[in-house]
Design a protein around this motif. Structure first.
Motif, PDB file in Angstrom:
ATOM      1  N   THR A 195       0.838  -1.196   0.000  1.00 49.42           N
ATOM      2  CA  THR A 195       0.000   0.000   0.000  1.00 49.42           C
ATOM      3  C   THR A 195       0.873   1.246   0.000  1.00 49.42           C
ATOM      4  N   GLY A 196       0.637   2.120  -0.968  1.00 46.45           N
ATOM      5  CA  GLY A 196       1.347   3.391  -1.029  1.00 46.45           C
ATOM      6  C   GLY A 196       0.455   4.511  -0.523  1.00 46.45           C
ATOM      7  N   THR A 197       1.064   5.547   0.060  1.00 44.70           N
ATOM      8  CA  THR A 197       0.296   6.697   0.541  1.00 44.70           C
ATOM      9  C   THR A 197       0.902   7.984   0.004  1.00 44.70           C
ATOM     10  N   PHE A 198       0.052   8.987  -0.237  1.00 39.09           N
ATOM     11  CA  PHE A 198       0.537  10.302  -0.633  1.00 39.09           C
ATOM     12  C   PHE A 198      -0.573  11.335  -0.416  1.00 39.09           C
ATOM     13  N   ASN A 199      -0.142  12.575  -0.275  1.00 36.11           N
ATOM     14  CA  ASN A 199      -1.066  13.685  -0.059  1.00 36.11           C
ATOM     15  C   ASN A 199      -0.577  14.859  -0.905  1.00 36.11           C
ATOM     16  N   GLY A 200      -1.315  15.182  -1.949  1.00 38.26           N
ATOM     17  CA  GLY A 200      -0.901  16.253  -2.853  1.00 38.26           C
ATOM     18  C   GLY A 200      -1.221  17.630  -2.305  1.00 38.26           C
ATOM     19  N   ASN A 201      -0.309  18.594  -2.573  1.00 41.17           N
ATOM     20  CA  ASN A 201      -0.567  19.955  -2.099  1.00 41.17           C
ATOM     21  C   ASN A 201      -1.538  20.678  -3.036  1.00 41.17           C
ATOM     22  N   SER A 202      -1.732  21.976  -2.800  1.00 34.24           N
ATOM     23  CA  SER A 202      -2.753  22.728  -3.532  1.00 34.24           C
ATOM     24  C   SER A 202      -2.451  22.883  -5.022  1.00 34.24           C
ATOM     25  N   THR A 203      -1.165  22.751  -5.406  1.00 29.33           N
ATOM     26  CA  THR A 203      -0.806  22.892  -6.823  1.00 29.33           C
ATOM     27  C   THR A 203      -0.631  21.537  -7.520  1.00 29.33           C
ATOM     28  N   SER A 204      -0.891  20.461  -6.802  1.00 28.15           N
ATOM     29  CA  SER A 204      -0.715  19.121  -7.380  1.00 28.15           C
ATOM     30  C   SER A 204      -1.889  18.793  -8.302  1.00 28.15           C
ATOM     31  N   ASN A 205      -1.700  17.740  -9.100  1.00 21.93           N
ATOM     32  CA  ASN A 205      -2.752  17.268  -9.997  1.00 21.93           C
ATOM     33  C   ASN A 205      -2.742  15.742  -9.973  1.00 21.93           C
ATOM     34  N   PRO A 206      -3.154  15.144  -8.867  1.00 22.46           N
ATOM     35  CA  PRO A 206      -3.035  13.684  -8.704  1.00 22.46           C
ATOM     36  C   PRO A 206      -3.951  12.923  -9.655  1.00 22.46           C
ATOM     37  N   THR A 207      -3.437  11.819 -10.179  1.00 26.59           N
ATOM     38  CA  THR A 207      -4.261  10.948 -11.026  1.00 26.59           C
ATOM     39  C   THR A 207      -5.036   9.938 -10.176  1.00 26.59           C
ATOM     40  N   THR A 260      -4.994  12.608   2.172  1.00 22.61           N
ATOM     41  CA  THR A 260      -4.079  11.473   2.155  1.00 22.61           C
ATOM     42  C   THR A 260      -4.760  10.294   1.460  1.00 22.61           C
ATOM     43  N   HIS A 261      -4.120   9.817   0.416  1.00 21.28           N
ATOM     44  CA  HIS A 261      -4.691   8.741  -0.393  1.00 21.28           C
ATOM     45  C   HIS A 261      -3.925   7.438  -0.160  1.00 21.28           C
ATOM     46  N   TYR A 262      -4.648   6.341  -0.079  1.00 21.78           N
ATOM     47  CA  TYR A 262      -4.067   5.002   0.065  1.00 21.78           C
ATOM     48  C   TYR A 262      -4.315   4.248  -1.242  1.00 21.78           C
ATOM     49  N   GLU A 263      -3.219   3.787  -1.862  1.00 22.93           N
ATOM     50  CA  GLU A 263      -3.336   3.119  -3.156  1.00 22.93           C
ATOM     51  C   GLU A 263      -2.684   1.739  -3.115  1.00 22.93           C
ATOM     52  N   ALA A 264      -3.401   0.734  -3.606  1.00 22.70           N
ATOM     53  CA  ALA A 264      -2.817  -0.613  -3.735  1.00 22.70           C
ATOM     54  C   ALA A 264      -1.781  -0.569  -4.859  1.00 22.70           C
ATOM     55  N   GLU A 265      -0.522  -0.758  -4.498  1.00 27.10           N
ATOM     56  CA  GLU A 265       0.565  -0.615  -5.465  1.00 27.10           C
ATOM     57  C   GLU A 265       1.418  -1.877  -5.536  1.00 27.10           C
ATOM     58  N   THR A 266       2.160  -1.963  -6.629  1.00 23.31           N
ATOM     59  CA  THR A 266       3.152  -3.026  -6.796  1.00 23.31           C
ATOM     60  C   THR A 266       4.527  -2.384  -6.853  1.00 23.31           C
ATOM     61  N   LYS A 267       5.415  -2.878  -6.013  1.00 18.50           N
ATOM     62  CA  LYS A 267       6.817  -2.461  -6.056  1.00 18.50           C
ATOM     63  C   LYS A 267       7.511  -3.304  -7.123  1.00 18.50           C
ATOM     64  N   ILE A 268       8.085  -2.647  -8.121  1.00 18.05           N
ATOM     65  CA  ILE A 268       8.728  -3.340  -9.245  1.00 18.05           C
ATOM     66  C   ILE A 268      10.223  -3.068  -9.208  1.00 18.05           C
ATOM     67  N   THR A 269      11.008  -4.120  -9.274  1.00 21.11           N
ATOM     68  CA  THR A 269      12.466  -3.992  -9.298  1.00 21.11           C
ATOM     69  C   THR A 269      13.006  -4.711 -10.525  1.00 21.11           C
ATOM     70  N   VAL A 304       6.538  10.491 -10.183  1.00 20.88           N
ATOM     71  CA  VAL A 304       6.877   9.067 -10.187  1.00 20.88           C
ATOM     72  C   VAL A 304       7.940   8.798  -9.115  1.00 20.88           C
ATOM     73  N   ALA A 305       7.630   7.919  -8.196  1.00 18.54           N
ATOM     74  CA  ALA A 305       8.604   7.530  -7.169  1.00 18.54           C
ATOM     75  C   ALA A 305       9.489   6.422  -7.725  1.00 18.54           C
ATOM     76  N   TYR A 306      10.789   6.655  -7.708  1.00 19.37           N
ATOM     77  CA  TYR A 306      11.721   5.636  -8.208  1.00 19.37           C
ATOM     78  C   TYR A 306      13.106   5.876  -7.618  1.00 19.37           C
ATOM     79  N   GLU A 307      13.929   4.861  -7.658  1.00 18.24           N
ATOM     80  CA  GLU A 307      15.341   5.003  -7.281  1.00 18.24           C
ATOM     81  C   GLU A 307      16.184   4.113  -8.176  1.00 18.24           C
ATOM     82  N   ILE A 308      17.407   4.593  -8.474  1.00 19.25           N
ATOM     83  CA  ILE A 308      18.360   3.824  -9.279  1.00 19.25           C
ATOM     84  C   ILE A 308      19.642   3.698  -8.488  1.00 19.25           C
ATOM     85  N   VAL A 309      20.148   2.481  -8.374  1.00 20.82           N
ATOM     86  CA  VAL A 309      21.422   2.243  -7.691  1.00 20.82           C
ATOM     87  C   VAL A 309      22.334   1.453  -8.624  1.00 20.82           C
ATOM     88  N   THR A 310      23.631   1.663  -8.468  1.00 21.54           N
ATOM     89  CA  THR A 310      24.619   0.907  -9.234  1.00 21.54           C
ATOM     90  C   THR A 310      25.037  -0.310  -8.425  1.00 21.54           C
TER      91      THR A 310
END
Length: 364
Positions: free
Chosen positions: A172-184, A191-200, A224-230
């Motif tokens: 489950t992912g959570t996020f809360n957009g501010n006044s200038t956000s445009n959440p899909t 605060t929104h709770y979304e069923a998400e898949t973590k993909i690696t 988009v939340a993401y991270e890249i590691v070497t």
């Protein structure tokens, strides 16, 4: 076609990201936007090679070695390097060097030597490190398959002989957009709770821009939340030198004669014989003294390379036969491999194999 089209084919085959840091690869002289008239492939770019390109109406020279290696402060024609650059510019001929990008390719310089010697069970002698990256991102569960497919199409998820490799965890992912956000998903300010898949997924470092483009254009989120590691993992498909095996063991003198004939060399400098047959061979085209210990650690009976100095031969330490076949001789078939590759990719332009002998070393 323009010259850049040929460069794209070369860099798809041997990405410059894998060239050694000391090297000078890529387009060295000329304008990549010129219309292409023909390609001349050579081991070295000399004045006589530029003349050959002019004669064959080729305005692109693809050279294994870079003619410009160190910085040029003046171009007055006093040295052979300056004269080559001046002549190429005068005749609108571009020069592209591939060098260690091809050295580190699994089908590059050292694979060509192995094939020339008919070696089997081939593998990289010194795999490159820091060439594998890992992407972790999070997507709505309903969109996870679409995103994975886009990442795979961009080249992610290739591990050795396997494709479409990924690891996925639902949560489950959570996020809360501010006044200038445009959440899909959800509403701004809540605060929104979304069923998400973590993909690696893992990917080769030269593909990073393509992977990120696929991620951003496919993902539905505004941010988009993401991270890249070497990763520290060695890449078994990228690196310098190779190890392979003869079909059957050979006595030492018979092997050296075989090597002399197959690599078309007039002279082989070698360390002391050990009185045992040769079966496992390590090869490294060009100057390879730095890899002597790697060859020994790989269990090779012989190490074929070039430019060994007097004291390098002591490093054999009665464990391996070191065979110096000459720098040019170790790389001479590389241009044939490049011509074969480009001919498959480019069928409507002449791909000319240079006939100029660029070996500066002569034998008496």
């Amino acid at each position: 076609m323009i010259i850049q089209d040929v460069i794209n084919h070369l860099e798809d085959f041997a990405p410059l990201n894998y060239a050694e840091d000391f090297d000078n690869v890529g387009l060295l002289v000329g304008d990549a936007k010129q219309n292409l008239t023909g390609v001349l492939v050579t081991l070295d770019t000399l004045e006589s090679v530029v003349d050959e390109a002019i004669e064959n109406h080729c305005n692109l020279i693809v050279s294994f070695h870079p003619i410009v290696f160190k910085g040029l402060k003046k171009i007055t024609g006093k040295t052979y390097v300056e004269r080559v650059v001046l002549k190429a510019i005068k005749h609108n001929i571009a020069i592209y060097a591939i060098h260690t990008a091809l050295d580190n390719h699994i089908e590059g310089v050292n694979d060509i030597i192995c094939n020339q010697l008919q070696l089997k069970n081939k593998s990289i002698l010194i795999p490159q490190s820091n060439t594998i990256k890992k992407l972790t991102t999070y997507a709505p569960q309903a969109e996870a398959d679409t995103l994975r497919t886009a990442l795979f199409k961009a080249g992610a998820g290739q591990i050795g002989n396997y494709s479409h490799c990924s690891f996925n965890v639902d949560g489950t992912g959570t996020f809360n957009g501010n006044s200038t956000s445009n959440p899909t998903k959800g509403n701004k300010g809540e605060t929104h709770y979304e069923a998400e898949t973590k993909i690696t997924v893992t990917f080769a470092k030269h593909l990073q821009s393509k992977i990120l483009k696929a991620l951003f254009t496919t993902h539905s989120y505004e941010e988009v939340a993401y991270e890249i590691v070497t990763l520290e993992n060695h890449n078994q498909h990228i690196g310098i030198g190779m190890v392979g095996e003869l079909e059957a063991p050979m006595p030492e003198t018979e092997f050296l004669q075989y090597l002399k004939e197959k690599m078309n060399t007039a002279c082989i400098r070698h360390s002391a014989f050990l009185g045992k047959p040769i079966k496992k061979i390590a090869v490294l085209g060009g100057s390879g003294s730095f890899a002597i210990n790697n060859a020994k650690q790989a269990g090779a009976d012989a190490f074929i390379t070039a430019d060994l100095k007097y004291h390098d031969f002591f490093s054999a330490e009665n464990q391996i036969i070191l065979a110096d076949i000459g720098h040019f001789e170790s790389e001479q078939f590389t241009k044939n491999g490049l011509v074969a590759h480009l001919t498959k990719k480019i069928t409507n332009f002449a791909i000319v194999l240079s006939k100029t002998d660029t070996n500066p070393v002569k034998y008496f």
